[in-house]
Design a protein around this motif. Structure first.
Motif, PDB file in Angstrom:
ATOM      1  N   PHE A 127       0.834  -1.205   0.000  1.00 47.23           N
ATOM      2  CA  PHE A 127       0.000   0.000   0.000  1.00 47.23           C
ATOM      3  C   PHE A 127       0.868   1.254   0.000  1.00 47.23           C
ATOM      4  N   ARG A 128       2.022   1.195   0.667  1.00 44.38           N
ATOM      5  CA  ARG A 128       2.947   2.328   0.667  1.00 44.38           C
ATOM      6  C   ARG A 128       3.431   2.612  -0.758  1.00 44.38           C
ATOM      7  N   GLU A 129       3.689   1.574  -1.518  1.00 44.35           N
ATOM      8  CA  GLU A 129       4.119   1.763  -2.903  1.00 44.35           C
ATOM      9  C   GLU A 129       3.017   2.405  -3.739  1.00 44.35           C
ATOM     10  N   ARG A 130       1.768   2.004  -3.486  1.00 45.60           N
ATOM     11  CA  ARG A 130       0.651   2.634  -4.213  1.00 45.60           C
ATOM     12  C   ARG A 130       0.534   4.109  -3.844  1.00 45.60           C
ATOM     13  N   LEU A 131       0.728   4.423  -2.566  1.00 46.67           N
ATOM     14  CA  LEU A 131       0.692   5.820  -2.138  1.00 46.67           C
ATOM     15  C   LEU A 131       1.785   6.632  -2.823  1.00 46.67           C
ATOM     16  N   SER A 132       2.988   6.078  -2.864  1.00 50.62           N
ATOM     17  CA  SER A 132       4.109   6.780  -3.495  1.00 50.62           C
ATOM     18  C   SER A 132       3.855   6.995  -4.981  1.00 50.62           C
ATOM     19  N   ALA A 133       3.295   5.977  -5.641  1.00 46.09           N
ATOM     20  CA  ALA A 133       2.998   6.101  -7.072  1.00 46.09           C
ATOM     21  C   ALA A 133       1.965   7.195  -7.320  1.00 46.09           C
ATOM     22  N   GLU A 134       0.972   7.307  -6.435  1.00 46.40           N
ATOM     23  CA  GLU A 134      -0.058   8.340  -6.599  1.00 46.40           C
ATOM     24  C   GLU A 134       0.534   9.726  -6.356  1.00 46.40           C
ATOM     25  N   ILE A 135       1.415   9.855  -5.376  1.00 48.92           N
ATOM     26  CA  ILE A 135       2.069  11.140  -5.124  1.00 48.92           C
ATOM     27  C   ILE A 135       2.868  11.572  -6.347  1.00 48.92           C
ATOM     28  N   GLU A 136       3.608  10.647  -6.935  1.00 44.99           N
ATOM     29  CA  GLU A 136       4.397  10.960  -8.127  1.00 44.99           C
ATOM     30  C   GLU A 136       3.503  11.340  -9.297  1.00 44.99           C
ATOM     31  N   HIS A 137       2.384  10.640  -9.442  1.00 45.93           N
ATOM     32  CA  HIS A 137       1.445  10.948 -10.521  1.00 45.93           C
ATOM     33  C   HIS A 137       0.888  12.365 -10.366  1.00 45.93           C
ATOM     34  N   ARG A 138       0.507  12.724  -9.156  1.00 48.11           N
ATOM     35  CA  ARG A 138      -0.043  14.055  -8.929  1.00 48.11           C
ATOM     36  C   ARG A 138       1.025  15.134  -9.114  1.00 48.11           C
ATOM     37  N   ASP A 139       2.259  14.796  -8.781  1.00 47.71           N
ATOM     38  CA  ASP A 139       3.338  15.756  -8.983  1.00 47.71           C
ATOM     39  C   ASP A 139       3.583  15.990 -10.475  1.00 47.71           C
ATOM     40  N   PRO A 150     -11.996  19.860  -7.720  1.00 45.57           N
ATOM     41  CA  PRO A 150     -12.229  20.311  -6.342  1.00 45.57           C
ATOM     42  C   PRO A 150     -12.582  19.180  -5.378  1.00 45.57           C
ATOM     43  N   ASP A 151     -13.064  18.066  -5.923  1.00 51.30           N
ATOM     44  CA  ASP A 151     -13.504  16.967  -5.056  1.00 51.30           C
ATOM     45  C   ASP A 151     -12.506  15.818  -4.997  1.00 51.30           C
ATOM     46  N   ARG A 152     -11.297  16.018  -5.543  1.00 49.00           N
ATOM     47  CA  ARG A 152     -10.345  14.915  -5.517  1.00 49.00           C
ATOM     48  C   ARG A 152      -9.927  14.607  -4.085  1.00 49.00           C
ATOM     49  N   ALA A 153      -9.957  13.340  -3.750  1.00 49.34           N
ATOM     50  CA  ALA A 153      -9.628  12.923  -2.386  1.00 49.34           C
ATOM     51  C   ALA A 153      -8.141  13.083  -2.119  1.00 49.34           C
ATOM     52  N   PRO A 154      -7.762  13.355  -0.882  1.00 46.04           N
ATOM     53  CA  PRO A 154      -6.335  13.408  -0.546  1.00 46.04           C
ATOM     54  C   PRO A 154      -5.707  12.037  -0.711  1.00 46.04           C
ATOM     55  N   VAL A 155      -4.397  12.013  -0.852  1.00 47.83           N
ATOM     56  CA  VAL A 155      -3.696  10.743  -1.012  1.00 47.83           C
ATOM     57  C   VAL A 155      -3.899   9.850   0.207  1.00 47.83           C
ATOM     58  N   LEU A 156      -3.900  10.451   1.378  1.00 50.59           N
ATOM     59  CA  LEU A 156      -4.072   9.673   2.605  1.00 50.59           C
ATOM     60  C   LEU A 156      -4.753  10.534   3.650  1.00 50.59           C
ATOM     61  N   THR A 157      -5.709   9.958   4.341  1.00 50.01           N
ATOM     62  CA  THR A 157      -6.378  10.647   5.432  1.00 50.01           C
ATOM     63  C   THR A 157      -6.245   9.805   6.698  1.00 50.01           C
ATOM     64  N   THR A 158      -5.775  10.398   7.756  1.00 45.99           N
ATOM     65  CA  THR A 158      -5.733   9.718   9.045  1.00 45.99           C
ATOM     66  C   THR A 158      -6.429  10.607  10.064  1.00 45.99           C
ATOM     67  N   GLY A 159      -6.817  10.049  11.157  1.00 48.50           N
ATOM     68  CA  GLY A 159      -7.500  10.864  12.142  1.00 48.50           C
ATOM     69  C   GLY A 159      -7.875  10.073  13.377  1.00 48.50           C
ATOM     70  N   MET A 160      -8.652  10.719  14.204  1.00 48.65           N
ATOM     71  CA  MET A 160      -9.094  10.130  15.458  1.00 48.65           C
ATOM     72  C   MET A 160     -10.462  10.699  15.779  1.00 48.65           C
ATOM     73  N   VAL A 161     -11.354   9.853  16.255  1.00 46.99           N
ATOM     74  CA  VAL A 161     -12.667  10.313  16.693  1.00 46.99           C
ATOM     75  C   VAL A 161     -12.886   9.853  18.126  1.00 46.99           C
ATOM     76  N   PHE A 162     -13.665  10.628  18.869  1.00 49.15           N
ATOM     77  CA  PHE A 162     -13.967  10.292  20.261  1.00 49.15           C
ATOM     78  C   PHE A 162     -15.320   9.601  20.302  1.00 49.15           C
ATOM     79  N   LEU A 163     -15.311   8.305  20.601  1.00 49.90           N
ATOM     80  CA  LEU A 163     -16.533   7.520  20.550  1.00 49.90           C
ATOM     81  C   LEU A 163     -16.656   6.622  21.768  1.00 49.90           C
ATOM     82  N   LYS A 164     -17.868   6.497  22.256  1.00 51.46           N
ATOM     83  CA  LYS A 164     -18.157   5.522  23.291  1.00 51.46           C
ATOM     84  C   LYS A 164     -18.234   4.142  22.629  1.00 51.46           C
ATOM     85  N   PRO A 165     -18.133   3.054  23.406  1.00 52.19           N
ATOM     86  CA  PRO A 165     -18.132   1.715  22.787  1.00 52.19           C
ATOM     87  C   PRO A 165     -19.293   1.464  21.825  1.00 52.19           C
ATOM     88  N   GLY A 166     -20.500   1.844  22.202  1.00 54.86           N
ATOM     89  CA  GLY A 166     -21.641   1.628  21.319  1.00 54.86           C
ATOM     90  C   GLY A 166     -21.536   2.454  20.046  1.00 54.86           C
TER      91      GLY A 166
END
Length: 213
Positions: A127-139, A150-166
């Motif tokens: 998956f890292r190789e696919r990410l690198s290939a996409e970065i190079e393509h966009r460059d 305007p709606d193109r997704a970022p190469v990678l999205t990470t994050g954190m959400v605050f959620l109760k177990p349910g």
């Protein structure tokens, strides 16, 4: 990548639908170690996601391998029960292969941690190789003066959400339901060897605090 109905300790699921009629569950450490090869992962993604038959030549073209090298990997996957020989099509000059189920689930609590980690490392590297290939393509597009939509997704999205177990369970269920929805839209003719693919990777990780913290 692909989805499954979660088990207690999934290492890597692949398949067509989360509600599987014919799941293939692999927990033998030696069988899991056999997957620690990028070409074999590509084969499993292709066969389990498409639920179609492919020849060694077709699969080799996706992995930049020779057909003979791909045949070797297919026989290894067959040995451990991941793939099967399919009925011949057309003039039958080349053997066709298919997934041994409609979903693959790798890993259980009784499995080998070392084997699963080796498998996950190969997945992450691919998956890292696919990410690198996409970065190079966009460059290259940027240098050519091509403006992204305007709606193109970022190469990678990470994050954190605050959620109760349910809420956490509901959130994961909704994400998988969206994937299931679009998986179901793809007809057999949409899953050909030359079809357009969109790769994704999902991981939901609850916070694990160190003991005593």
């Amino acid at each position: 990548m692909t989805q499954n109905t979660p088990t207690q300790d999934d290492a890597a699921p692949r398949g067509v639908r989360r509600r599987s009629a014919n799941p293939l569950v692999i927990s033998d450490p030696q069988a899991i170690r056999a997957l620690a090869h990028e070409a074999r992962l590509e084969v499993l993604d292709e066969l389990f996601a498409s639920q179609s038959t492919r020849t060694a030549t077709e699969l080799a073209s996706r992995c930049n391998l020779t057909p003979s090298a791909m045949s070797y990997h297919l026989r290894a996957l067959e040995k451990y029960g991941y793939v099967e020989r399919a009925a011949s099509e057309g003039d039958g000059r080349e053997r066709r292969w298919k997934a041994a189920g409609d979903q693959l689930v790798v890993g259980t609590l009784s499995g080998s941690t070392a084997a699963k980690n080796a498998f996950l490392n190969v997945q992450l590297n691919a998956f890292r190789e696919r990410l690198s290939a996409e970065i190079e393509h966009r460059d290259r597009e940027r240098r050519a003066g091509i403006e992204p939509g305007p709606d193109r997704a970022p190469v990678l999205t990470t994050g954190m959400v605050f959620l109760k177990p349910g809420q956490r369970d509901e959130f994961i269920k909704k994400v998988y339901a969206l994937v299931d929805e679009y998986e179901a839209l793809a007809l057999p003719e949409d899953r050909g060897i030359d079809a357009e693919r969109l790769y994704y990777m999902l991981s939901f990780l609850p916070e694990r605090r160190a003991e005593g913290s």
